[in-house]
Design a protein around this motif. Structure first.
Motif, PDB file in Angstrom:
ATOM      1  N   ASP A 112       0.867  -1.176   0.000  1.00 42.00           N
ATOM      2  CA  ASP A 112       0.000   0.000   0.000  1.00 42.00           C
ATOM      3  C   ASP A 112       0.902   1.225   0.000  1.00 42.00           C
ATOM      4  OD1 ASP A 112      -2.313  -1.540   0.097  1.00 42.00           O
ATOM      5  OD2 ASP A 112      -2.442  -1.465   2.280  1.00 42.00           O
TER       6      ASP A 112
ATOM      7  N   GLU B  89      -7.821   5.621   3.494  1.00 45.59           N
ATOM      8  CA  GLU B  89      -8.743   5.048   2.515  1.00 45.59           C
ATOM      9  C   GLU B  89      -9.625   6.096   1.857  1.00 45.59           C
ATOM     10  OE1 GLU B  89     -10.817   1.434   3.279  1.00 45.59           O
ATOM     11  OE2 GLU B  89      -9.450   0.904   4.884  1.00 45.59           O
TER      12      GLU B  89
ATOM     13  N   TYR C 167      -4.253   9.052  -2.679  1.00 51.27           N
ATOM     14  CA  TYR C 167      -3.715   8.237  -3.759  1.00 51.27           C
ATOM     15  C   TYR C 167      -2.397   8.855  -4.205  1.00 51.27           C
ATOM     16  CZ  TYR C 167      -5.735  11.939  -6.631  1.00 51.27           C
ATOM     17  OH  TYR C 167      -6.056  13.161  -7.154  1.00 51.27           O
TER      18      TYR C 167
ATOM     19  N   ARG D 160      -3.233   3.305  -5.279  1.00 46.24           N
ATOM     20  CA  ARG D 160      -3.199   3.148  -3.815  1.00 46.24           C
ATOM     21  C   ARG D 160      -2.345   1.957  -3.387  1.00 46.24           C
ATOM     22  NH1 ARG D 160      -8.432   5.126  -4.699  1.00 46.24           N
ATOM     23  NH2 ARG D 160      -8.729   7.124  -3.671  1.00 46.24           N
TER      24      ARG D 160
END
Length: 118
Positions: A57, A62, A67, A108
Motif C-alpha cells: 500500500d 482510505e 492516492y 493506492r
C-alpha cells in the motif's frame, strides 16, 4: 565402481547448485517512484528494489483523495498497480522500465511480478 563414484559426485554437485539461495531473485531491481499531495505539499516517494509478489500500500488512508499519481516503474519487473488498498479494484499493468504514467492514473497499492524467462 568408478562410474558410481562419478555419478554420486555429479549428483552432489547438481544438488548443491540447485540449493543455492534464490533470495537475489526475490526482489525487483530498480525503483518505483510516485508523487503525492501531503496536505497541499507535493512530495515524491519511491520503493527501492521492491519485493516480488507482495502487495504494498503506497498510501495510508482510505479516503478518495488519498492516492499517488505520476507513477513510474523503473524496475526490471512488471508492476500491477491498483486503485484500492490491498491490491484490490481496477488493475493496470506497467511494463518493466516504463515511463511516467499520466496523472489521471490514481494508485493506492502495487504488486511486482517477475518477467517470465524466455
Amino acid at each position: 565402481m568408478r562410474l558410481r563414484r562419478a555419478l554420486l559426485t555429479l549428483a552432489s554437485a547438481l544438488t548443491l547448485a540447485l540449493s543455492v539461495s534464490t533470495s537475489a531473485y526475490a526482489e525487483a531491481a530498480g525503483n518505483f517512484s510516485y508523487y503525492k499531495d501531503d496536505g497541499g505539499v507535493l512530495t515524491q516517494g519511491k520503493l527501492d528494489d521492491p519485493s516480488l509478489n507482495e502487495c504494498v500500500d503506497v498510501v495510508d488512508g482510505e479516503a478518495d483523495q488519498d492516492y499517488v499519481y505520476g507513477v513510474q516503474n523503473s524496475t526490471d519487473a512488471y508492476a500491477d498497480v491498483y486503485e484500492r488498498l490491498g491490491c484490490a479494484g481496477t488493475e493496470t499493468t506497467l511494463a518493466p522500465l516504463s515511463g511516467r504514467q499520466p496523472d489521471t492514473l490514481h494508485v493506492r497499492s502495487v504488486r511486482f511480478r517477475p518477467v517470465p524467462a524466455e
